[in-house]
Design a protein around this motif. Sequence first.
Motif, PDB file in Angstrom:
ATOM      1  N   ARG A 109       0.804  -1.219   0.000  1.00 14.54           N
ATOM      2  CA  ARG A 109       0.000   0.000   0.000  1.00 14.54           C
ATOM      3  C   ARG A 109       0.841   1.275   0.000  1.00 14.54           C
ATOM      4  NH1 ARG A 109      -2.219  -4.156   2.018  1.00 14.54           N
ATOM      5  NH2 ARG A 109      -4.421  -4.608   1.733  1.00 14.54           N
ATOM      6  N   SER A 110       2.129   1.157  -0.346  1.00 12.37           N
ATOM      7  CA  SER A 110       3.019   2.312  -0.397  1.00 12.37           C
ATOM      8  C   SER A 110       3.549   2.484  -1.816  1.00 12.37           C
ATOM      9  CB  SER A 110       4.209   2.108   0.547  1.00 12.37           C
ATOM     10  OG  SER A 110       3.770   1.963   1.869  1.00 12.37           O
ATOM     11  N   PRO A 111       3.677   3.736  -2.262  1.00 14.35           N
ATOM     12  CA  PRO A 111       4.264   3.956  -3.588  1.00 14.35           C
ATOM     13  C   PRO A 111       5.665   3.337  -3.661  1.00 14.35           C
ATOM     14  CG  PRO A 111       3.301   5.981  -2.733  1.00 14.35           C
ATOM     15  CD  PRO A 111       3.291   4.986  -1.607  1.00 14.35           C
ATOM     16  N   CYS A 112       5.957   2.728  -4.778  1.00 10.05           N
ATOM     17  CA  CYS A 112       7.224   2.020  -4.965  1.00 10.05           C
ATOM     18  C   CYS A 112       7.961   2.622  -6.168  1.00 10.05           C
ATOM     19  CB  CYS A 112       6.939   0.536  -5.191  1.00 10.05           C
ATOM     20  SG  CYS A 112       8.407  -0.470  -5.397  1.00 10.05           S
ATOM     21  N   ARG A 113       9.138   3.114  -5.930  1.00  8.85           N
ATOM     22  CA  ARG A 113       9.904   3.758  -6.999  1.00  8.85           C
ATOM     23  C   ARG A 113      10.152   2.792  -8.159  1.00  8.85           C
ATOM     24  NH1 ARG A 113      14.899   6.765  -4.886  1.00  8.85           N
ATOM     25  NH2 ARG A 113      15.653   4.649  -4.631  1.00  8.85           N
ATOM     26  N   ALA A 114      10.443   1.533  -7.851  1.00 11.26           N
ATOM     27  CA  ALA A 114      10.710   0.533  -8.897  1.00 11.26           C
ATOM     28  C   ALA A 114       9.472   0.257  -9.761  1.00 11.26           C
ATOM     29  CB  ALA A 114      11.202  -0.763  -8.263  1.00 11.26           C
ATOM     30  N   LEU A 115       8.306   0.651  -9.266  1.00 10.24           N
ATOM     31  CA  LEU A 115       7.056   0.447 -10.014  1.00 10.24           C
ATOM     32  C   LEU A 115       6.500   1.776 -10.519  1.00 10.24           C
ATOM     33  CD1 LEU A 115       5.428  -2.198  -7.636  1.00 10.24           C
ATOM     34  CD2 LEU A 115       6.516  -2.618  -9.859  1.00 10.24           C
ATOM     35  N   GLY A 116       7.400   2.718 -10.752  1.00 13.40           N
ATOM     36  CA  GLY A 116       6.985   4.009 -11.293  1.00 13.40           C
ATOM     37  C   GLY A 116       6.202   4.859 -10.303  1.00 13.40           C
ATOM     38  N   GLY A 117       6.437   4.633  -9.015  1.00  6.83           N
ATOM     39  CA  GLY A 117       5.751   5.412  -7.988  1.00  6.83           C
ATOM     40  C   GLY A 117       4.349   4.925  -7.675  1.00  6.83           C
ATOM     41  N   LYS A 118       3.963   3.839  -8.267  1.00  5.58           N
ATOM     42  CA  LYS A 118       2.628   3.273  -8.021  1.00  5.58           C
ATOM     43  C   LYS A 118       2.660   2.315  -6.841  1.00  5.58           C
ATOM     44  CE  LYS A 118       0.943   3.824 -12.674  1.00  5.58           C
ATOM     45  NZ  LYS A 118       0.422   5.122 -12.575  1.00  5.58           N
ATOM     46  N   MET A 119       1.495   2.119  -6.222  1.00 10.52           N
ATOM     47  CA  MET A 119       1.391   1.142  -5.140  1.00 10.52           C
ATOM     48  C   MET A 119       1.247  -0.252  -5.746  1.00 10.52           C
ATOM     49  SD  MET A 119      -0.991   2.945  -2.227  1.00 10.52           S
ATOM     50  CE  MET A 119      -2.440   3.027  -3.247  1.00 10.52           C
ATOM     51  N   ALA A 130       0.465  -7.296 -12.224  1.00 10.44           N
ATOM     52  CA  ALA A 130       0.827  -8.306 -11.227  1.00 10.44           C
ATOM     53  C   ALA A 130       2.187  -8.908 -11.552  1.00 10.44           C
ATOM     54  CB  ALA A 130      -0.244  -9.394 -11.169  1.00 10.44           C
ATOM     55  N   ALA A 131       2.451  -9.138 -12.819  1.00  5.88           N
ATOM     56  CA  ALA A 131       3.758  -9.677 -13.222  1.00  5.88           C
ATOM     57  C   ALA A 131       4.872  -8.695 -12.860  1.00  5.88           C
ATOM     58  CB  ALA A 131       3.780  -9.987 -14.713  1.00  5.88           C
ATOM     59  N   ASP A 132       4.629  -7.393 -13.033  1.00  6.23           N
ATOM     60  CA  ASP A 132       5.615  -6.385 -12.651  1.00  6.23           C
ATOM     61  C   ASP A 132       5.865  -6.408 -11.150  1.00  6.23           C
ATOM     62  OD1 ASP A 132       5.936  -5.539 -15.263  1.00  6.23           O
ATOM     63  OD2 ASP A 132       4.529  -3.857 -15.065  1.00  6.23           O
ATOM     64  N   VAL A 133       4.815  -6.528 -10.372  1.00  2.55           N
ATOM     65  CA  VAL A 133       4.938  -6.571  -8.904  1.00  2.55           C
ATOM     66  C   VAL A 133       5.725  -7.805  -8.481  1.00  2.55           C
ATOM     67  CG1 VAL A 133       3.664  -6.769  -6.721  1.00  2.55           C
ATOM     68  CG2 VAL A 133       2.844  -5.214  -8.507  1.00  2.55           C
ATOM     69  N   GLU A 134       5.445  -8.924  -9.108  1.00  2.81           N
ATOM     70  CA  GLU A 134       6.106 -10.181  -8.723  1.00  2.81           C
ATOM     71  C   GLU A 134       7.598 -10.164  -9.030  1.00  2.81           C
ATOM     72  OE1 GLU A 134       3.628 -12.951 -10.801  1.00  2.81           O
ATOM     73  OE2 GLU A 134       2.393 -13.305  -9.020  1.00  2.81           O
TER      74      GLU A 134
END
Length: 135
Positions: A109-119, A130-134
């Motif tokens: 539930r926190s923005p993630c820099r590795a995911l472009g600032g998205k949660m 989901a594949a990006d998160v994994e």
Amino acid sequence: MADGSDVLQQARKLTRSSLLKLLKCDSPIKRQNLILHGLPTSAIDLLAERRVLLREDLKRFVPVRTLQRRLLDGVLSSEETDAVIRYADIFDLAVETFGNEEKANDWLRSPCRALGGKMPIDLATNSCGAADVER
């Protein structure tokens, strides 16, 4: 083959980690069958009780008005079931990675820099995200 209600009956007796294992199913065929039949909406309460998918987060996967209809029908659609199970997989992976549920929930539930600032929880709503998160 077992349908969603069989999984729910088994799930009522389980801990969080056991519930996640059950949702993964012990074979791809059983998992696919669960997705095709749809997860009983009563499983939503189990997932919330075990802090896998909180009620307030469910709207990311099932729109509020659709969820109201599904609660009356008693079962999620195949697409919604797939999304919930996919998220449960990501949650389980996050718990393994971060060591406990609280840290996993914070990260999801926190923005993630590795995911472009998205949660991560927002990206987990579709298979590409989901594949990006994994990763």
